[in-house]
Design an enzyme around this catalytic site. Structure first.
Site, PDB file in Angstrom:
ATOM      1  N   ASN A  26      18.993   0.130  33.397  1.00  0.00           N
ATOM      2  CA  ASN A  26      18.564   1.526  33.432  1.00  0.00           C
ATOM      3  C   ASN A  26      19.499   2.374  32.574  1.00  0.00           C
ATOM      4  O   ASN A  26      20.690   2.104  32.457  1.00  0.00           O
ATOM      5  CB  ASN A  26      18.525   2.045  34.878  1.00  0.00           C
ATOM      6  N   PHE A  28      21.346  10.436  35.021  1.00  0.00           N
ATOM      7  CA  PHE A  28      21.493  11.446  36.080  1.00  0.00           C
ATOM      8  C   PHE A  28      20.308  12.410  36.099  1.00  0.00           C
ATOM      9  O   PHE A  28      20.475  13.629  36.259  1.00  0.00           O
ATOM     10  CB  PHE A  28      22.791  12.251  35.902  1.00  0.00           C
ATOM     11  N   SER A  41      28.976   5.811  35.896  1.00  0.00           N
ATOM     12  CA  SER A  41      27.693   5.533  35.250  1.00  0.00           C
ATOM     13  C   SER A  41      27.897   5.395  33.747  1.00  0.00           C
ATOM     14  O   SER A  41      28.582   6.221  33.127  1.00  0.00           O
ATOM     15  CB  SER A  41      26.701   6.663  35.519  1.00  0.00           C
ATOM     16  N   ASN A  77      25.621   5.872  31.597  1.00  0.00           N
ATOM     17  CA  ASN A  77      24.509   6.555  30.943  1.00  0.00           C
ATOM     18  C   ASN A  77      24.732   8.039  30.695  1.00  0.00           C
ATOM     19  O   ASN A  77      23.841   8.734  30.215  1.00  0.00           O
ATOM     20  CB  ASN A  77      23.232   6.363  31.780  1.00  0.00           C
ATOM     21  N   THR A  78      25.903   8.535  31.037  1.00  0.00           N
ATOM     22  CA  THR A  78      26.298   9.898  30.691  1.00  0.00           C
ATOM     23  C   THR A  78      27.482   9.795  29.738  1.00  0.00           C
ATOM     24  O   THR A  78      28.508   9.207  30.093  1.00  0.00           O
ATOM     25  CB  THR A  78      26.695  10.708  31.946  1.00  0.00           C
ATOM     26  N   LYS A 111      33.081   5.695  43.352  1.00  0.00           N
ATOM     27  CA  LYS A 111      32.270   4.588  42.850  1.00  0.00           C
ATOM     28  C   LYS A 111      32.782   4.191  41.473  1.00  0.00           C
ATOM     29  O   LYS A 111      32.860   5.020  40.556  1.00  0.00           O
ATOM     30  CB  LYS A 111      30.792   4.957  42.779  1.00  0.00           C
ATOM     31  N   ASN A 118      29.332  -0.079  40.362  1.00  0.00           N
ATOM     32  CA  ASN A 118      28.185   0.461  39.646  1.00  0.00           C
ATOM     33  C   ASN A 118      27.611  -0.628  38.730  1.00  0.00           C
ATOM     34  O   ASN A 118      27.973  -1.793  38.834  1.00  0.00           O
ATOM     35  CB  ASN A 118      28.624   1.682  38.826  1.00  0.00           C
TER      36      ASN A 118
END
Length: 346
Positions: free
Chosen positions: A116, A120, A180, A182-183, A218, A247
């Site tokens: 993925n 966010f 994450s 993805n940021t 996390k 994560n």
């Protein structure tokens, strides 16, 4: 029925993200039919429940739903019927954001994995709070908080504080998401100095509240042992409740899915079975280095009772599932709890 009928249909005719929305819709319909609630609860709740007091909270069982599944607190009451001991919402940011362009969620059936790059996507903390105010279930709820994409790291603390203050009355614990992939640049916040500033600030805010609520951090599975040791030091120094490990990973090692298909999918965090072993190793490392000074919640690749047992044996006090639900279906929680009971793990 899920694995033989429902999953094949969803995988064949719906993209991963559309299937996710369809599952939410189905849950809401079933929940609306109030006469079905006792039947649903009976089907998916294990009789082998054992309460666990962790970080000052009494959890009805050890198995929780990881963040990312119900980002916007849209289906807490519905998901509570599936036997979870706790549900973690989010990641929530101060302002609404659409996330990354679609497609951004991909199945890897050969690997029992998911990639993925959601970014966010969420409705913002104000709307999430409004939904939390309306929930009827008493299930334990955690709030996973993050920063908006356009907030520079130098001002990230402000975003995390906004979310913590807004959610404080409506969740039972917090998870600080700095892991994450993805940021952009978010994982830079896992470095010792910025991480310590962030966590100390959030912990100080909690200390000024009448009711103290635990904060978890996390972390990514891609950290070196040196980085993990520093994180252990930071968590102990800032007096956090513990760590959620882990994560998603940015690694793409030893996958059965072809390299061409992986390259076509592109960037994103990999979860599910491919991350199971590395996340378990991180749990074990944290357990050894922490000397039981904080709680560890194990997540990553749990799709069976055996997987759950491995995480607990490695040192996890609680566990969370996500990708396993996609491949195994909603009976996963019950199967895990039954297995752990049979093997005297609970």
């Amino acid at each position: 029925m899920y694995r033989t009928i429902i999953k094949p249909l969803l995988f064949r005719f719906y993209s991963a993200e559309k299937a996710h929305h369809l599952a939410f819709f189905a849950l809401k319909i079933l929940h609306y039919l109030f006469f079905l609630k006792p039947f649903i609860r009976y089907c998916f709740s294990s009789s082998h429940q054992k309460k666990a007091i962790v970080a000052g909270i009494t959890f009805p069982n050890l198995v929780g739903l990881a963040a990312g599944f119900d980002k916007n607190a849209e289906a807490i009451d519905e998901l509570a019927l599936l036997g979870f001991g706790f549900i973690e919402i989010g990641t929530v940011t101060p302002r609404p954001q659409a996330g990354n362009p679609t497609p951004r969620l991909f199945r890897l059936p050969k690997d029992t994995g998911i990639i993925n790059r959601m970014g966010f996507n969420n409705d913002g903390v104000e709307k999430v709070v409004e939904r939390l105010k309306k929930r009827k279930s008493t299930i334990i709820v955690g709030g996973n908080i993050g920063k908006n994409k356009d907030t520079p790291n130098e001002k990230a603390i402000d975003d995390y504080l906004i979310c913590l203050k807004a959610l404080y009355q409506y969740v039972d614990y917090f998870t600080v998401n700095v892991s994450s992939p993805n940021t952009p640049n978010l994982r830079d916040l896992q470095e010792k100095e910025p991480l310590l500033r962030l966590l100390n600030t959030l912990q100080n805010e909690v200390n000024h509240q009448n009711i103290k609520k635990p904060i978890f951090l996390k972390i990514a599975p891609d950290l070196s042992e040196t980085q993990l040791e520093e994180i252990v030091e930071v968590v102990i120094e800032s007096k956090l409740a513990g760590i959620i490990a882990t994560n998603t990973t940015i690694q793409r090692n030893d996958l059965l899915t072809s390299k061409e298909e992986i390259d076509k999918i592109g960037a994103g965090g990999l979860s599910g079975l491919p991350v199971k072993d590395v996340s378990t190793k991180v749990v074990q490392f944290l357990k050894e280095k922490s000397q039981n000074k904080f709680t560890i919640i194990g997540v990553g690749g749990i799709s069976s009772g055996e997987d759950a047992q491995q995480k607990i044996s490695a040192g996890a006090d609680l566990i969370q599932v996500y990708s396993g639900l996609i491949y195994q279906g909603p009976s996963l929680v019950k199967k895990i709890l039954n297995y752990l009971s049979y093997n005297k793990m609970i």
